[in-house]
Design an enzyme around this catalytic site. Structure first.
Site, mmCIF file in Angstrom:
data_model
loop_
_atom_site.group_PDB
_atom_site.id
_atom_site.type_symbol
_atom_site.label_atom_id
_atom_site.label_comp_id
_atom_site.label_asym_id
_atom_site.label_seq_id
_atom_site.Cartn_x
_atom_site.Cartn_y
_atom_site.Cartn_z
ATOM 1 N N ASN A 212 26.380 64.799 37.518
ATOM 2 C CA ASN A 212 27.502 65.756 37.484
ATOM 3 C C ASN A 212 27.614 66.395 36.100
ATOM 4 O O ASN A 212 27.847 67.593 35.972
ATOM 5 C CB ASN A 212 28.818 65.041 37.829
ATOM 6 N N GLU A 213 27.438 65.567 35.072
ATOM 7 C CA GLU A 213 27.511 66.067 33.686
ATOM 8 C C GLU A 213 26.455 67.148 33.454
ATOM 9 O O GLU A 213 26.744 68.197 32.882
ATOM 10 C CB GLU A 213 27.293 64.881 32.723
ATOM 11 N N ARG A 214 25.253 66.892 33.931
ATOM 12 C CA ARG A 214 24.160 67.846 33.679
ATOM 13 C C ARG A 214 24.348 69.116 34.494
ATOM 14 O O ARG A 214 24.085 70.217 34.005
ATOM 15 C CB ARG A 214 22.813 67.166 33.949
ATOM 16 N N ALA B 84 26.987 71.217 32.820
ATOM 17 C CA ALA B 84 26.443 71.754 31.558
ATOM 18 C C ALA B 84 25.544 72.957 31.852
ATOM 19 O O ALA B 84 25.566 73.957 31.120
ATOM 20 C CB ALA B 84 25.659 70.671 30.822
#
Ligand SMILES: Cc1cc2nc3c(=O)[nH]c(=O)nc-3n(C[C@H](O)[C@H](O)[C@H](O)COP(=O)(O)OP(=O)(O)OC[C@H]3O[C@@H](n4cnc5c(N)ncnc54)[C@H](O)[C@@H]3O)c2cc1C
Length: 381
Positions: free
Chosen positions: A241-243, A246
């Site tokens: 999810n973070e990537r 981003a």
């Protein structure tokens, strides 16, 4: 990716909020080295922007991932990188595991206020000796009755000076390697927790970054997110999810950087003509616009796979390698074509140059993406 009228309205809502509530304050927050997270998150929470994909039972919107794509692209258009990164920590980096694996009680206590924007969250994984190699982390949580006792240090934690709670990854057994870690919600008012340093950075000035210390911090065992011992695996899922967010932010930021550069070059007259009339400049920018389009469409393919419930590791990893690298080239070209004014602190181009550099390091460095891609391609033993 099929975008509807509803998506268009949502995009406009986010763009208006950014123009009204964020961009007018960015210079002030950049100069202060911090933005008022509680104040801004309360505004975003009231508009339902902090829990797009989360269950309505917790105050979320119950929307699908296509709205997260739009949120990311539009937040990427904010006139600095620090504030969008901090918002993304709240929405897509520190809270997905809690929503996915947390108990009902834990979600009511920590997720609900985070979605409302009443509580600021941070993700605490990196340590002085464990960044790219997450499995090297040493922060320990030792069981004592019905509590964990946490000792250790976390480094470079975004929202770290303002957070009300942390999604902490700690060792909870002696198994070593990828085993024996757990994700634990740590409230920052727990005795023994302190912000040991507020860190100054090359860019992302408006986002606070901290070193955090834990000395015999007692947290209920009930604050464990999901299964004890599965923290590493849960964090790897959360990293996807973070990537993805981003990568959406990167697209929005490149889009606005190119737009602003074109507008400047149409006005700036050199050798008797606007710089935008130079074929050299047109071709250089056209190439970046073209590559941006490829990355945007690749992100959409990633989002579609996520919507189908597929594992997006390959898509998210490749995009996390390529988008930040392209952003570095976009930032460098925009700065170059601005000339001296681009190098001045007062211009957005110098800020974008500093801010965009982070994404090839944070959220997993380029080489960590390459390592994953090499493994998926079966290169090497
Ligand atoms: C502004 C900022 C905000 C951040 N926010 C957070 C946060 O909120 N929460 C959090 O937990 N962390 C956060 N981080 C930490 C970030 O995720 C780490 O900095 C990153 O994962 C790299 O770890 P490291 O700094 O320890 O670098 P190291 O692991 O020491 O690596 C150094 C460099 O070595 C290279 N490298 C790494 N592995 C390999 C390899 N296998 N082969 C070849 N080369 C390699 C890469 O170029 C890498 O940049 C943040 C960092 C910054 C700078």
């Amino acid at each position: 990716m099929q975008f509807t009228e509803d998506h268009a309205m949502f995009r406009k809502t986010v763009r208006d909020v950014v123009e009204r509530e964020i961009n007018p304050h960015v210079d002030e927050w950049e100069a202060a080295g911090v933005f008022p997270a509680h104040e801004l998150f309360a505004t975003l929470g009231a508009l339902g922007l902090l829990g797009l994909e989360y269950d309505e039972a917790y105050g979320g919107q119950g929307a699908d991932h296509s709205y997260t794509v739009i949120l990311g692209e539009e937040l990427g258009r904010i006139h600095c990188g620090g504030v969008p990164m901090a918002i993304a920590v709240q929405t897509d980096m520190a809270t997905p595991s809690l929503h996915r694996f947390g108990t009902e009680e834990l979600k009511q206590r920590y997720l609900v206020p985070a979605i409302r924007g009443e509580a600021v969250a941070a993700i605490a994984v990196t340590e002085p000796d464990a960044g790219s190699d997450v499995a090297a982390l040493r922060t320990r949580a030792v069981r004592d009755g019905d509590e964990w006792v946490v000792n250790g240090t976390k480094l470079y934690i975004t929202n770290g000076t303002q957070a009300d709670w942390l999604c902490l990854l700690a060792r909870t057994s002696d198994e070593g390697g990828y085993h024996g870690m757990s994700q634990i919600v740590v409230p920052t008012d727990a005795p023994g927790f302190r912000v040991s340093r507020s860190l100054k950075k090359m860019g992302m000035w408006s986002s606070d970054t901290a070193e955090l210390s834990f000395e015999d911090v007692r947290v209920p065992l009930a604050n464990t997110i999901g299964e004890p011992g599965r923290g590493f695996q849960q964090q790897m899922a959360q990293f996807q999810n973070e990537r993805m967010i981003a990568n959406y932010l990167a697209v929005g930021s490149m889009e606005v950087a190119l737009e602003r550069t074109v507008a400047y070059l149409r006005e700036r007259v050199v050798f008797g003509a606007p710089l935008a009339e130079s074929q050299h400049i047109q071709f250089a920018l056209a190439e970046l616009f073209a590559e941006l389009d490829v990355v945007r469409q690749y992100n959409y393919a990633c989002a579609e796979a996520y919507l189908r419930g597929e594992d997006t590791t390959r898509f998210a990893t490749i995009a996390k390698l390529v988008a930040p690298r392209l952003a570095r080239r976009v930032a460098d070209t925009c700065l170059q074509f601005h000339g001296g004014i681009g190098y001045m602190d007062e211009t957005w181009a110098s800020r974008y140059f500093r801010d965009s550099r982070l994404w090839s390091i944070g959220g997993g460095a380029d080489e960590v993406m390459l390592r994953t891609i090499a493994r998926m391609e079966g290169i090497g033993a």
